[in-house]
Design a protein around this motif. Structure first.
Motif, short mmCIF file in Angstrom:
data_model
loop_
_atom_site.label_atom_id
_atom_site.label_comp_id
_atom_site.label_asym_id
_atom_site.label_seq_id
_atom_site.Cartn_x
_atom_site.Cartn_y
_atom_site.Cartn_z
N LEU A 185 -37.36 -52.58 86.00
CA LEU A 185 -36.00 -52.31 86.03
C LEU A 185 -35.42 -52.00 87.45
CD1 LEU A 185 -36.17 -50.02 82.97
CD2 LEU A 185 -35.02 -52.15 82.89
N GLY A 186 -36.02 -52.12 88.52
CA GLY A 186 -35.66 -51.89 89.91
C GLY A 186 -35.79 -50.66 90.29
N MET A 187 -36.67 -49.76 89.60
CA MET A 187 -36.80 -48.34 89.88
C MET A 187 -38.39 -48.27 90.28
SD MET A 187 -34.13 -46.92 89.38
CE MET A 187 -34.32 -45.27 89.04
N ALA A 188 -38.94 -49.19 91.13
CA ALA A 188 -40.29 -49.11 91.45
C ALA A 188 -40.76 -47.87 92.09
CB ALA A 188 -40.84 -50.35 92.14
N GLY A 189 -41.59 -46.86 91.67
CA GLY A 189 -41.88 -45.93 92.72
C GLY A 189 -41.03 -44.59 92.27
N LYS A 190 -40.11 -44.95 91.32
CA LYS A 190 -39.03 -44.01 91.35
C LYS A 190 -39.34 -42.88 89.95
CE LYS A 190 -36.26 -45.51 94.58
NZ LYS A 190 -36.15 -44.96 95.60
N GLU A 208 -29.98 -42.34 96.30
CA GLU A 208 -30.80 -42.40 95.07
C GLU A 208 -29.79 -42.69 93.86
OE1 GLU A 208 -32.94 -38.70 94.96
OE2 GLU A 208 -34.69 -39.64 95.72
N GLU A 209 -28.70 -42.12 93.80
CA GLU A 209 -27.76 -42.23 92.79
C GLU A 209 -27.22 -43.72 93.06
OE1 GLU A 209 -24.10 -40.02 93.23
OE2 GLU A 209 -24.76 -38.70 91.62
N GLN A 210 -27.02 -44.18 94.09
CA GLN A 210 -26.53 -45.56 94.20
C GLN A 210 -27.44 -46.39 93.93
OE1 GLN A 210 -23.05 -46.54 94.60
NE2 GLN A 210 -23.96 -48.39 94.25
N HIS A 211 -28.70 -46.35 94.09
CA HIS A 211 -29.95 -47.05 93.78
C HIS A 211 -29.95 -47.27 92.19
CE1 HIS A 211 -33.74 -49.19 94.01
NE2 HIS A 211 -34.14 -48.47 93.01
N VAL A 212 -29.81 -46.27 91.28
CA VAL A 212 -29.60 -46.36 89.97
C VAL A 212 -28.45 -47.23 89.59
CG1 VAL A 212 -29.32 -45.15 87.94
CG2 VAL A 212 -30.71 -44.15 89.65
N VAL A 213 -27.18 -46.98 90.18
CA VAL A 213 -26.08 -48.04 89.74
C VAL A 213 -26.43 -49.55 90.13
CG1 VAL A 213 -23.87 -48.28 90.23
CG2 VAL A 213 -24.51 -46.00 90.11
N GLN A 249 -17.98 -40.05 90.01
CA GLN A 249 -19.03 -39.46 89.39
C GLN A 249 -19.36 -39.50 88.11
OE1 GLN A 249 -21.01 -37.79 91.78
NE2 GLN A 249 -22.40 -37.29 90.26
N THR A 250 -18.30 -39.51 87.38
CA THR A 250 -18.62 -39.76 85.79
C THR A 250 -19.24 -41.15 85.72
OG1 THR A 250 -16.46 -40.39 85.44
CG2 THR A 250 -17.00 -38.13 85.18
N THR A 251 -18.93 -42.01 86.46
CA THR A 251 -19.38 -43.53 86.41
C THR A 251 -20.86 -43.60 86.78
OG1 THR A 251 -17.18 -44.38 86.73
CG2 THR A 251 -19.09 -45.77 87.18
N THR A 270 -43.09 -37.22 84.15
CA THR A 270 -42.47 -37.17 83.08
C THR A 270 -41.92 -38.37 82.51
OG1 THR A 270 -40.28 -36.41 83.79
CG2 THR A 270 -41.81 -34.60 83.37
N ARG A 271 -42.19 -39.37 83.17
CA ARG A 271 -41.66 -41.04 82.88
C ARG A 271 -39.91 -40.77 83.08
NH1 ARG A 271 -45.76 -39.89 78.73
NH2 ARG A 271 -47.61 -41.06 79.47
N LYS A 272 -39.55 -40.01 83.89
CA LYS A 272 -37.99 -40.11 84.30
C LYS A 272 -37.81 -40.10 85.62
CE LYS A 272 -36.70 -37.76 80.02
NZ LYS A 272 -35.35 -37.12 79.64
N PHE A 273 -36.79 -40.37 86.18
CA PHE A 273 -36.48 -40.07 87.50
C PHE A 273 -35.46 -39.00 87.91
CE2 PHE A 273 -33.39 -42.94 85.46
CZ PHE A 273 -32.15 -42.67 86.06
N THR A 274 -35.37 -38.60 88.96
CA THR A 274 -34.76 -37.70 89.41
C THR A 274 -33.76 -38.13 90.53
OG1 THR A 274 -36.23 -36.08 88.82
CG2 THR A 274 -34.49 -34.99 90.12
N VAL A 275 -32.32 -37.81 90.47
CA VAL A 275 -31.40 -38.13 91.61
C VAL A 275 -31.18 -37.03 92.36
CG1 VAL A 275 -29.04 -39.20 92.16
CG2 VAL A 275 -30.62 -39.95 89.94
N LYS A 276 -31.85 -36.96 93.51
CA LYS A 276 -31.34 -35.84 94.46
C LYS A 276 -30.58 -36.11 95.63
CE LYS A 276 -36.12 -34.23 93.46
NZ LYS A 276 -37.26 -34.11 93.98
#
Length: 155
Positions: free
Chosen positions: A122-127, A141-146, A89-91, A131-137
């Motif tokens: 950055l591989g975050m198309a549509g994410k 989605e978490e794995q997508h960010v990694v 989780q911390t990673t 607010t120009r940020k992304f939310t991991v729900k």
């Protein structure tokens, strides 16, 4: 009008460790710092990602050794990221934090940032949200960010 065509991936991310201060009392260990440098430099000039693991009992100074190396050699690298790998989780939280830094960094490169383009870069198309940020729900989605940060690191 946003400057989409001229914005490309950037790898010169300014060094920042706001939550971790350099140990002003760090002394010695020059031999270990040199060994660490040699291990890291084995991959110099290649596209390989070099991984060096510092291991040992808790409290012997592994973190301080790594931090001292980073502070001494930060100018030798285009980007330095500190990932808290104490657990899964911390990673993932560290990778999420670095994706936010990548978004902000790329936005600063444009007079009028096009966040849709930055997201695609950055591989975050549509994410990205309003607010120009992304939310991991969701865990996916978490794995997508990694995965997106890993892709940026290997590009």
């Amino acid at each position: 009008m946003p400057q989409t065509a001229s914005l490309h991936l950037s790898f010169d991310i300014p060094f920042s460790l706001p939550d971790i201060r350099r140990n002003a009392d760090f002394v010695g260990r020059e031999d270990l710092l040199e060994q660490l440098k040699q291990e890291i430099e084995k991959g110099a000039g290649t596209m390989d990602i070099i991984q060096v693991v510092l291991y040992g009992m808790g409290g012997i100074g592994k973190t301080h050794l790594a931090m001292e190396y980073v502070y001494r050699h930060t100018g030798d690298y285009s980007s330095v990221f500190w990932v808290n790998a104490a657990g899964e989780q911390t990673t993932k939280i560290s990778f999420t934090h670095y994706m936010q830094r990548l978004i902000k960094h790329h936005a600063k490169l444009s007079h009028e940032p096009d966040y849709a383009h930055i997201g695609r870069l950055l591989g975050m198309a549509g994410k990205l949200d309003q607010t120009r940020k992304f939310t991991v729900k969701q865990p996916t989605e978490e794995q997508h960010v990694v995965d997106a940060v890993k892709e940026w690191l290997t590009t």
